[in-house]
Design an enzyme around this catalytic site. Sequence first.
Site, PDB file in Angstrom:
ATOM      1  N   ILE A  65       0.836  -1.193   0.000  1.00 10.84           N
ATOM      2  CA  ILE A  65       0.000   0.000   0.000  1.00 10.84           C
ATOM      3  C   ILE A  65       0.879   1.255   0.000  1.00 10.84           C
ATOM      4  O   ILE A  65       0.535   2.264  -0.595  1.00 10.84           O
ATOM      5  CB  ILE A  65      -0.937   0.009   1.240  1.00 10.84           C
ATOM      6  CG1 ILE A  65      -1.710  -1.318   1.358  1.00 10.84           C
ATOM      7  CG2 ILE A  65      -1.881   1.197   1.210  1.00 10.84           C
ATOM      8  CD1 ILE A  65      -2.567  -1.682   0.191  1.00 10.84           C
ATOM      9  N   LEU A 116       1.889   2.966   2.769  1.00 12.69           N
ATOM     10  CA  LEU A 116       1.521   3.901   3.849  1.00 12.69           C
ATOM     11  C   LEU A 116       0.600   5.029   3.383  1.00 12.69           C
ATOM     12  O   LEU A 116       0.690   6.155   3.881  1.00 12.69           O
ATOM     13  CB  LEU A 116       2.777   4.491   4.505  1.00 12.69           C
ATOM     14  CG  LEU A 116       3.712   3.493   5.191  1.00 12.69           C
ATOM     15  CD1 LEU A 116       4.960   4.219   5.711  1.00 12.69           C
ATOM     16  CD2 LEU A 116       3.022   2.764   6.336  1.00 12.69           C
ATOM     17  N   ASN A 165       5.549   2.488  13.918  1.00 15.66           N
ATOM     18  CA  ASN A 165       5.785   1.573  12.807  1.00 15.66           C
ATOM     19  C   ASN A 165       7.220   1.752  12.318  1.00 15.66           C
ATOM     20  O   ASN A 165       7.523   2.709  11.620  1.00 15.66           O
ATOM     21  CB  ASN A 165       4.773   1.881  11.692  1.00 15.66           C
ATOM     22  CG  ASN A 165       4.930   0.953  10.504  1.00 15.66           C
ATOM     23  OD1 ASN A 165       5.796   0.082  10.495  1.00 15.66           O
ATOM     24  ND2 ASN A 165       4.093   1.127   9.503  1.00 15.66           N
ATOM     25  N   CYS A 204       7.550  -1.063   8.111  1.00 18.54           N
ATOM     26  CA  CYS A 204       6.824  -1.168   6.845  1.00 18.54           C
ATOM     27  C   CYS A 204       7.773  -1.633   5.747  1.00 18.54           C
ATOM     28  O   CYS A 204       8.786  -0.988   5.487  1.00 18.54           O
ATOM     29  CB  CYS A 204       6.215   0.169   6.443  1.00 18.54           C
ATOM     30  SG  CYS A 204       5.404   0.046   4.832  1.00 18.54           S
ATOM     31  N   LYS A 208       6.209  -1.460  16.901  1.00 21.97           N
ATOM     32  CA  LYS A 208       5.810  -2.618  16.084  1.00 21.97           C
ATOM     33  C   LYS A 208       7.011  -3.140  15.312  1.00 21.97           C
ATOM     34  O   LYS A 208       7.588  -2.429  14.484  1.00 21.97           O
ATOM     35  CB  LYS A 208       4.694  -2.212  15.116  1.00 21.97           C
ATOM     36  CG  LYS A 208       4.117  -3.380  14.334  1.00 21.97           C
ATOM     37  CD  LYS A 208       2.828  -2.970  13.632  1.00 21.97           C
ATOM     38  CE  LYS A 208       2.193  -4.117  12.890  1.00 21.97           C
ATOM     39  NZ  LYS A 208       0.924  -3.706  12.248  1.00 21.97           N
ATOM     40  N   ASN A 265       4.950  -7.300  12.220  1.00 22.04           N
ATOM     41  CA  ASN A 265       4.491  -6.743  10.956  1.00 22.04           C
ATOM     42  C   ASN A 265       4.560  -7.849   9.888  1.00 22.04           C
ATOM     43  O   ASN A 265       4.838  -9.002  10.215  1.00 22.04           O
ATOM     44  CB  ASN A 265       5.371  -5.532  10.586  1.00 22.04           C
ATOM     45  CG  ASN A 265       4.621  -4.531   9.706  1.00 22.04           C
ATOM     46  OD1 ASN A 265       3.885  -4.926   8.806  1.00 22.04           O
ATOM     47  ND2 ASN A 265       4.818  -3.251   9.967  1.00 22.04           N
ATOM     48  N   GLY A 301      -2.047 -12.615   6.780  1.00 26.41           N
ATOM     49  CA  GLY A 301      -3.128 -13.594   6.706  1.00 26.41           C
ATOM     50  C   GLY A 301      -2.758 -14.915   7.354  1.00 26.41           C
ATOM     51  O   GLY A 301      -1.637 -15.082   7.880  1.00 26.41           O
ATOM     52  N   GLY A 326      -1.983 -13.268  11.236  1.00 28.95           N
ATOM     53  CA  GLY A 326      -2.862 -14.325  10.736  1.00 28.95           C
ATOM     54  C   GLY A 326      -3.968 -14.747  11.669  1.00 28.95           C
ATOM     55  O   GLY A 326      -4.574 -15.811  11.481  1.00 28.95           O
TER      56      GLY A 326
END
Lengths: 248, 314
Positions: free
Chosen positions: B71, B73, B127, B130, B165, B192, B217, B244
Amino acid sequence: MEGVRTAGEGIHVLSFTSAAMSRSIRAGQFLNLRVEEACEPLLRRPFSAYRIEKSSIEIVFNVVGRGTAALRRKKQGDVLDVLGPLGKPFKTIDPGFDTGVLIGGGLGVAPLPLLTSALKQEGKPVVTFLGARSAAQLVTDHLENLHTATDDGSRGFRGNVVDLVSDFLSKHPVEHPKIFACGPMPMLRAVASFARASEITCEVSLEGPMGCGIGICQGCPVELAGPEKSYALMCKDGPAFDIRTIKI
Amino acid sequence: MALTSFRLAGLELKNRVLVASGTYGYGDDCLETADPGKLGGIITKSLSLKPRIGNPPVRIAETAGGMLNSIGLANIGVHRFLSEKLPFLRSVDTAVIANIAASTIEEYCEVLRILEGEDGIDGFEINVSCPNVREGGLIFGTDCAAVAEITRRLRALTKKPLLVKLTPNVTRIGEFARAVEAEGGDAVSVMNTLIGMAIDIKTRKPVLSTVTGGLSGPAIKPVALAKVYEAARAVRIPVIGIGGITNASDALEFLIAGATAVQVGTANFIDPAAGIKVAEGIARYCDENGIPDVADLVGSLDAGSGTSVLDSWL
């Protein structure tokens, strides 16, 4: 689930009942179906609402991947997990046009029956153009004032649907038209350039992979027109966009 | 009824299930399908100093039991967040933790300073992990000294709960958790996404525009569980388990492995009420098993030997 019936070569119509959803769906919105309970495939699959009859709702699809293959296996009596209606409807309430010019390519026919009803409710006449590879893939039910094009010439105009529209409108001009189009991206690009050249207002309904369908994953960007690069989301801001607002 | 509430660095949360950053927007997109007031907390989409349009398409790909995302961010920036989104979040009866992303340490500090005095922001999650932006992101997250420095600088700016994170894309995540603990971080969120990739064999092109992306997931759950177990053994501060989780059973595994709380992420895309269902399922499990307080489960792993899973396997 009410069942799955065949509507053309390799084309299926799945119907299910939901009284609440049947009342709230508007033309151009979509439904996000969970095709399997397990995590394979993981994400929901988006489908245009095709038809509504009382509390019965239909979607139309062909088997192109694992999502639609799973849908094809659904049977009467199964419980479907459907999120919707999602997305923005077509802008049918618009004093800027008098006649709806509906253009569908292949299964891009999906939103057109509901759109036809919505426009008729507004008292606006429609003229519909539908293209497909051959006659067997034309899903012509519930459309009005229909003209067809097939690549192989097996029914109607031989060639692509955009050439048919161009040809037809040059011979039979309509008063204050607005184009509503749904189909594969190359067709939508051709429709957009025709609409721009002819100075006809035009909304295109886009199709693409979506993660969530409600705007939280940010996975379906659509590049907006304008000097500064920016994106809308197909699921939340669309799936239909006025061609003046996006890069197409 | 089992006790579900707990305190995270002084902050009272009604249950141990939060929604993960980037998987619940700013809380206002899911209202028709889920009541966010039933969550333990909402972690916002990563906020940066300036708005970010995000990466060009294609941003997501579905893989076996998971999805890849890139994405980049995409977010409205901290200032628009305050004027357009925070008023709604204040009205939700749950904790709101602002996730912050930045490309420099100064920018992390600046965003936190802007948010710090705001009523309705109950804590921060930083964060540093990422995988989809060129600057910042993983460059910090894979550098233990940088993670320590960011934690130290931000700790000096806030008394609110400060979570960091962490990325799993390192050799020993326990060292990163220890660095956060040593610099006064209140908790670590583990983990993450894992860096992943998918290729279209017809065109021989990567599916994602950025070639690689972050895998999330159900596919990553076993990896996440092992990372949480490692981190929880390395530090005394709380570990928030992520990776997940789609149902209560998944979440219970994380709690037993040592997570104080969990975050539900990708599952929100399939069901925006997933987090609420997980929270309800945890409470039900406790009631059915005579566990008076969910805290009793945290770190309760009996690691002595394996167990027969024949029934669930058959």
